[in-house]
Design a protein around this motif. Sequence first.
Motif, short mmCIF file in Angstrom:
data_model
loop_
_atom_site.label_atom_id
_atom_site.label_comp_id
_atom_site.label_asym_id
_atom_site.label_seq_id
_atom_site.Cartn_x
_atom_site.Cartn_y
_atom_site.Cartn_z
N LYS A 8 -17.04 -20.29 25.04
CA LYS A 8 -16.88 -18.84 24.90
C LYS A 8 -15.42 -18.44 25.06
N GLN A 9 -14.65 -19.18 25.85
CA GLN A 9 -13.22 -18.89 25.93
C GLN A 9 -12.54 -19.22 24.61
N ASN A 10 -12.98 -20.30 23.97
CA ASN A 10 -12.45 -20.63 22.66
C ASN A 10 -12.84 -19.58 21.62
N ASP A 11 -14.05 -19.03 21.76
CA ASP A 11 -14.48 -17.95 20.87
C ASP A 11 -13.60 -16.71 21.05
N LEU A 12 -13.25 -16.42 22.29
CA LEU A 12 -12.36 -15.30 22.57
C LEU A 12 -10.99 -15.55 21.95
N PHE A 13 -10.49 -16.76 22.06
CA PHE A 13 -9.21 -17.12 21.45
C PHE A 13 -9.25 -16.85 19.94
N PHE A 14 -10.33 -17.24 19.28
CA PHE A 14 -10.44 -17.00 17.85
C PHE A 14 -10.43 -15.51 17.53
N VAL A 15 -11.19 -14.72 18.27
CA VAL A 15 -11.25 -13.28 18.03
C VAL A 15 -9.87 -12.65 18.21
N CYS A 16 -9.17 -13.03 19.25
CA CYS A 16 -7.82 -12.49 19.48
C CYS A 16 -6.86 -12.89 18.37
N SER A 17 -6.97 -14.12 17.91
CA SER A 17 -6.12 -14.58 16.80
C SER A 17 -6.45 -13.84 15.51
N LEU A 18 -7.73 -13.59 15.29
CA LEU A 18 -8.16 -12.85 14.12
C LEU A 18 -7.63 -11.41 14.17
N ILE A 19 -7.69 -10.78 15.31
CA ILE A 19 -7.14 -9.43 15.47
C ILE A 19 -5.67 -9.42 15.09
N ASP A 20 -4.93 -10.40 15.59
CA ASP A 20 -3.50 -10.46 15.28
C ASP A 20 -3.28 -10.69 13.78
N TYR A 21 -4.07 -11.55 13.18
CA TYR A 21 -3.94 -11.83 11.76
C TYR A 21 -4.21 -10.57 10.93
N ILE A 22 -5.27 -9.87 11.25
CA ILE A 22 -5.60 -8.63 10.53
C ILE A 22 -4.47 -7.62 10.70
N ALA A 23 -3.96 -7.49 11.91
CA ALA A 23 -2.88 -6.53 12.17
C ALA A 23 -1.64 -6.87 11.35
N ARG A 24 -1.31 -8.14 11.26
CA ARG A 24 -0.15 -8.55 10.45
C ARG A 24 -0.38 -8.25 8.97
N GLN A 25 -1.57 -8.54 8.49
CA GLN A 25 -1.87 -8.32 7.07
C GLN A 25 -1.87 -6.84 6.71
N THR A 26 -2.27 -6.00 7.63
CA THR A 26 -2.37 -4.56 7.36
C THR A 26 -1.19 -3.77 7.93
N LYS A 27 -0.27 -4.46 8.59
CA LYS A 27 0.90 -3.82 9.21
C LYS A 27 0.49 -2.70 10.18
N ASN A 28 -0.43 -3.04 11.05
CA ASN A 28 -0.90 -2.11 12.08
C ASN A 28 -0.67 -2.70 13.46
N LYS A 29 -0.61 -1.82 14.43
CA LYS A 29 -0.60 -2.28 15.81
C LYS A 29 -1.96 -2.88 16.11
N ARG A 30 -1.98 -3.78 17.05
CA ARG A 30 -3.22 -4.49 17.37
C ARG A 30 -4.31 -3.54 17.85
N LYS A 31 -3.93 -2.52 18.60
CA LYS A 31 -4.94 -1.57 19.09
C LYS A 31 -5.57 -0.78 17.94
#
Length: 151
Positions: A8-31
């Motif tokens: 589940k910690q690895n799952d959290l790592f993936f979700v956090c990485s995905l959030i960052d990836y989406i933010a970079r692709q859309t040029k948005n802040k992570r929040k």
Amino acid sequence: MNGREDKKQNDLFFVCSLIDYIARQTKNKRKVVVNALGKEELEHLYDLADVYHSENIDKITSELVNKHSISEGTFDNVAACQYRIPTHWDMGKVYHRLIIDVYKSEDKPVIDALMEVYNSWISDSLDDYNSSMYYENPSYLFASYKAGQPL
């Protein structure tokens, strides 16, 4: 436990990485991304992270951006970076460690802690790649988060 850390910690790592990836692709802040996805979607991604991890991250990103109408922003911390740019995996690990410390210390559900961290002051500091905050050690980040300011 499969590997070096709890699944589940690895799952959290993936979700956090995905959030960052989406933010970079859309040029948005992570929040912005976290709030656009919302608690229900974040819980879904967390619950099925082992499945999503096998998918193409661009495909997942496109589907989530369309589903949640995440529009193009103007925050481009990658272009603004004057130094080595951390990967979305690097930043996923930074957020993942901090969120684990928060949910364990406050005894709250992991997605609540995730939303709290991404909506706090520290998220803006971590996402400034021209500062030293994102590569500080996890105990310093957690102590600073709890203090409400960099120590």
